[in-house]
Motif scaffolding. Structure first.
Motif, mmCIF file in Angstrom:
data_model
loop_
_atom_site.group_PDB
_atom_site.id
_atom_site.type_symbol
_atom_site.label_atom_id
_atom_site.label_comp_id
_atom_site.label_asym_id
_atom_site.label_seq_id
_atom_site.Cartn_x
_atom_site.Cartn_y
_atom_site.Cartn_z
ATOM 1 N N VAL A 210 109.197 -10.648 -50.131
ATOM 2 C CA VAL A 210 110.533 -10.066 -50.100
ATOM 3 C C VAL A 210 111.359 -10.857 -49.084
ATOM 4 N N LYS B 93 113.962 -11.486 -46.343
ATOM 5 C CA LYS B 93 114.523 -10.508 -45.409
ATOM 6 C C LYS B 93 115.471 -11.180 -44.430
ATOM 7 N N PHE C 160 112.294 -8.976 -55.343
ATOM 8 C CA PHE C 160 111.362 -9.790 -54.584
ATOM 9 C C PHE C 160 111.104 -11.093 -55.341
ATOM 10 N N PRO D 93 115.711 -6.050 -46.472
ATOM 11 C CA PRO D 93 115.675 -6.984 -47.612
ATOM 12 C C PRO D 93 117.001 -7.731 -47.751
ATOM 13 N N VAL E 184 110.874 -1.559 -52.433
ATOM 14 C CA VAL E 184 110.637 -2.950 -52.820
ATOM 15 C C VAL E 184 109.352 -3.499 -52.201
ATOM 16 N N GLU E 185 109.026 -3.105 -50.981
ATOM 17 C CA GLU E 185 107.800 -3.585 -50.346
ATOM 18 C C GLU E 185 106.561 -3.042 -51.060
ATOM 19 N N CYS F 225 106.216 -4.797 -54.379
ATOM 20 C CA CYS F 225 105.769 -6.168 -54.139
ATOM 21 C C CYS F 225 104.263 -6.203 -53.887
#
Length: 245
Positions: free
Chosen positions: A93, A95, A118, A112, A72-73, A76
């Motif tokens: 994102v 967190k 995100f 996350p 996901v990072e 993003c």
């Protein structure tokens, strides 16, 4: 002393400009100063003013789903690269702090809040959607029907209140009082009043919350440390309200 006077004093001290030159710099840069200073509100809570995701800014939060098990990072970051300046504000994102126990100590780890999702804030959702089309293999705007819509205002407000300026939900702290959890520090302090806490795992130092995203109930985890167990009957004090164990 008013906020405007503080701005003038700060500019004068930094640039030491006089007359028309000073006024020109002040009038040009004043909007940027107003949006980026740190301030303390009337409740004494330190906040950071930002261009985006501020109440009254007109920018709402939209959700993008990460596909195919991609990180996901990383996805993003690709979205940030693909987005022209001015189309979207922050792309982030959400967190939470997770406490992990190893080597005989507790360690904080960022995870996350909503795995595989995100957020971004924008006033141009259709332009954002168009910019994401070439990346449709790894990400997809979360839509209602055919429309790319923001999360509900109350959902955004709740998340803003829970997260800090880095979009992280920090650890909360409390006690176990007569079989009920009484949280006295951290973002969960007010949440416990609204019945969103579904379960607390004392050993893993986690609380399970039920929150809503685009109207759908979702389970998320946040850090909660229970410091001590208190029996009010044994010490002769009135029982406190709290969250059932």
């Amino acid at each position: 002393m008013s906020l405007r006077c503080l701005h003038i004093g700060l500019f004068f001290k930094i640039f030491r400009l006089k007359g028309s030159v000073y006024l020109t710099f002040f009038r040009t840069l004043r909007p940027f100063i107003l949006h980026n200073i740190n301030y303390v509100d009337n409740c004494g809570i330190r906040q950071k003013a930002r261009f985006s995701a501020r109440k009254g800014s007109g920018l709402m939060w939209y959700v993008v789903q990460v596909l195919g098990g991609e990180d996901v990072e990383r996805v993003c970051d690709k979205c940030r690269t693909a987005m022209p300046e001015g189309v979207a504000g922050e792309i982030f994102v959400p967190k939470y702090i997770c406490l992990k126990h190893f080597k005989r100590e507790w360690h904080e780890k960022l995870l996350p809040l909503f795995p595989d999702y995100f957020f971004l804030d924008t006033g141009q959702p259709e332009e954002v959607r168009e910019r994401l089309r070439p990346l449709s293999r790894i990400m997809r705007p979360v839509c209602v029907g055919e429309d790319f819509v923001p999360i509900y205002p109350e959902e955004q407000q709740f998340l803003e209140e829970m997260m800090d300026e880095l979009h992280v939900i920090r650890k909360s702290t409390g006690n176990l009082v007569d079989g009920k959890f009484d949280i006295y520090e951290g973002p969960l302090r007010d949440v416990q009043k609204h019945g969103m806490i579904r379960k607390v795992d004392r050993h893993r130092r986690l609380a399970n919350l039920e929150v809503r995203l685009l109207g759908e109930a979702r389970q998320v985890q946040v850090a909660l440390e229970i410091v001590q167990k208190i029996n009010t009957a044994a010490i002769g004090v009135p029982a406190l309200g709290g969250v059932e164990r």
